[in-house]
Design a protein around this motif. Structure first.
Motif, PDB file in Angstrom:
ATOM      1  N   GLY A  39       0.757  -1.222  -0.116  1.00 23.84           N
ATOM      2  CA  GLY A  39      -0.101   0.057  -0.151  1.00 23.84           C
ATOM      3  C   GLY A  39       0.874   1.424   0.290  1.00 23.84           C
ATOM      4  N   PRO A  40       1.531   1.537   1.046  1.00 26.66           N
ATOM      5  CA  PRO A  40       2.304   2.702   0.949  1.00 26.66           C
ATOM      6  C   PRO A  40       3.575   2.661  -0.063  1.00 26.66           C
ATOM      7  N   THR A  41       4.100   1.768  -0.286  1.00 29.09           N
ATOM      8  CA  THR A  41       5.388   1.588  -1.245  1.00 29.09           C
ATOM      9  C   THR A  41       4.888   1.961  -2.614  1.00 29.09           C
ATOM     10  N   LYS A  42       3.811   1.211  -3.042  1.00 27.39           N
ATOM     11  CA  LYS A  42       3.495   1.354  -4.493  1.00 27.39           C
ATOM     12  C   LYS A  42       2.545   2.237  -4.875  1.00 27.39           C
ATOM     13  N   ALA A  43       1.484   2.141  -4.343  1.00 29.45           N
ATOM     14  CA  ALA A  43       0.119   3.245  -4.602  1.00 29.45           C
ATOM     15  C   ALA A  43       0.480   4.659  -4.000  1.00 29.45           C
ATOM     16  N   SER A  44       0.808   4.659  -2.935  1.00 27.27           N
ATOM     17  CA  SER A  44       0.842   6.005  -2.151  1.00 27.27           C
ATOM     18  C   SER A  44       2.296   6.667  -2.901  1.00 27.27           C
ATOM     19  N   THR A  45       3.126   6.016  -3.117  1.00 31.41           N
ATOM     20  CA  THR A  45       4.290   6.627  -3.750  1.00 31.41           C
ATOM     21  C   THR A  45       3.918   7.282  -5.136  1.00 31.41           C
ATOM     22  N   LEU A  46       3.097   6.407  -5.882  1.00 32.43           N
ATOM     23  CA  LEU A  46       2.694   7.051  -7.105  1.00 32.43           C
ATOM     24  C   LEU A  46       1.742   8.291  -6.848  1.00 32.43           C
ATOM     25  N   GLY A  47       0.870   8.028  -5.836  1.00 33.16           N
ATOM     26  CA  GLY A  47      -0.208   9.278  -5.542  1.00 33.16           C
ATOM     27  C   GLY A  47       0.703  10.532  -5.297  1.00 33.16           C
ATOM     28  N   VAL A  48       1.684  10.336  -4.340  1.00 30.73           N
ATOM     29  CA  VAL A  48       2.647  11.568  -3.939  1.00 30.73           C
ATOM     30  C   VAL A  48       3.154  12.212  -5.085  1.00 30.73           C
ATOM     31  N   GLY A  49       3.540  11.353  -5.868  1.00 32.71           N
ATOM     32  CA  GLY A  49       4.577  11.520  -7.016  1.00 32.71           C
ATOM     33  C   GLY A  49       3.473  12.516  -7.951  1.00 32.71           C
ATOM     34  N   GLY A  50       2.195  12.171  -8.287  1.00 40.25           N
ATOM     35  CA  GLY A  50       1.437  12.649  -8.979  1.00 40.25           C
ATOM     36  C   GLY A  50       0.968  14.067  -8.492  1.00 40.25           C
ATOM     37  N   VAL A  51       0.878  14.153  -7.156  1.00 36.42           N
ATOM     38  CA  VAL A  51       0.548  15.515  -6.664  1.00 36.42           C
ATOM     39  C   VAL A  51       1.664  16.391  -6.646  1.00 36.42           C
ATOM     40  N   LEU A  52       3.054  15.918  -6.589  1.00 37.21           N
ATOM     41  CA  LEU A  52       4.230  16.902  -6.575  1.00 37.21           C
ATOM     42  C   LEU A  52       4.372  17.379  -8.184  1.00 37.21           C
ATOM     43  N   LEU A  53       4.005  16.410  -9.003  1.00 39.10           N
ATOM     44  CA  LEU A  53       4.256  16.675 -10.419  1.00 39.10           C
ATOM     45  C   LEU A  53       3.353  17.784 -10.806  1.00 39.10           C
ATOM     46  N   ALA A  54       2.144  17.754 -10.283  1.00 38.12           N
ATOM     47  CA  ALA A  54       1.004  18.676 -10.670  1.00 38.12           C
ATOM     48  C   ALA A  54       1.371  19.942  -9.775  1.00 38.12           C
ATOM     49  N   SER A  55       2.182  19.975  -8.769  1.00 35.98           N
ATOM     50  CA  SER A  55       2.556  20.967  -8.072  1.00 35.98           C
ATOM     51  C   SER A  55       3.719  21.700  -8.940  1.00 35.98           C
ATOM     52  N   MET A  56       4.716  21.042  -9.527  1.00 34.83           N
ATOM     53  CA  MET A  56       5.736  21.400 -10.432  1.00 34.83           C
ATOM     54  C   MET A  56       5.288  22.172 -11.558  1.00 34.83           C
ATOM     55  N   LEU A  57       4.293  21.570 -12.392  1.00 32.93           N
ATOM     56  CA  LEU A  57       3.513  22.077 -13.319  1.00 32.93           C
ATOM     57  C   LEU A  57       2.795  23.449 -13.271  1.00 32.93           C
ATOM     58  N   TYR A  58       1.983  23.601 -12.061  1.00 30.30           N
ATOM     59  CA  TYR A  58       1.467  24.739 -11.532  1.00 30.30           C
ATOM     60  C   TYR A  58       2.515  25.767 -11.145  1.00 30.30           C
ATOM     61  N   GLN A  59       3.250  25.484 -10.469  1.00 26.12           N
ATOM     62  CA  GLN A  59       4.417  26.655 -10.507  1.00 26.12           C
ATOM     63  C   GLN A  59       5.076  26.967 -11.587  1.00 26.12           C
ATOM     64  N   ALA A  60       5.312  26.256 -12.619  1.00 21.69           N
ATOM     65  CA  ALA A  60       5.922  26.427 -13.759  1.00 21.69           C
ATOM     66  C   ALA A  60       5.023  27.530 -14.664  1.00 21.69           C
ATOM     67  N   MET A  61       3.713  27.124 -14.568  1.00 22.47           N
ATOM     68  CA  MET A  61       2.450  28.000 -15.245  1.00 22.47           C
ATOM     69  C   MET A  61       2.561  29.426 -14.544  1.00 22.47           C
ATOM     70  N   GLN A  62       2.938  29.559 -13.283  1.00 19.71           N
ATOM     71  CA  GLN A  62       2.797  30.649 -12.831  1.00 19.71           C
ATOM     72  C   GLN A  62       4.108  31.616 -12.866  1.00 19.71           C
TER      73      GLN A  62
END
Length: 109
Positions: A39-62
């Motif tokens: 649970g925490p090593t596979k799915a949660s890692t992908l989940g946090v990675g997706g949120v962090l990638l979204a944050s990087m894209l949002y910061q780049a758009m700003q």
């Protein structure tokens, strides 16, 4: 172009949140220690990675790109599998009955 990036950020946030939810649910509901590791090593890692990638894209758009999220993502993707591997090895060292059987040689059997 800006609307497409906003849709991508929303999709990454939703996907990351869904993966994190599934990982948390697996951690809470699965019965065995080794099953709970997934649970925490596979799915949660992908989940946090997706949120962090979204944050990087949002910061780049700003107009203020940030490497902080990239470093967090790299650190997470490097440390989560290593810590899960060490936890599994420690569990097998504490209870040798949970070790998997060695592979059989089908030609000799």
């Amino acid at each position: 172009m800006n609307a497409a990036l906003e849709i991508l950020v929303c999709a990454l946030l939703l996907g990351g949140g869904a993966f994190a939810l599934v990982g948390s649910w697996g951690l809470a509901k699965l019965g065995d220690f080794f099953k709970r590791l997934h649970g925490p090593t596979k799915a949660s890692t992908l989940g946090v990675g997706g949120v962090l990638l979204a944050s990087m894209l949002y910061q780049a758009m700003q107009g203020t790109p940030s490497l902080r999220e990239l470093l967090i993502t790299l650190f997470l993707f490097l440390t989560a599998p290593v810590s899960a591997h060490l936890l599994a090895k420690a569990a097998m060292a504490l209870d040798p009955r949970v070790r998997p059987d060695p592979p059989r040689d089908d030609e000799a059997a």
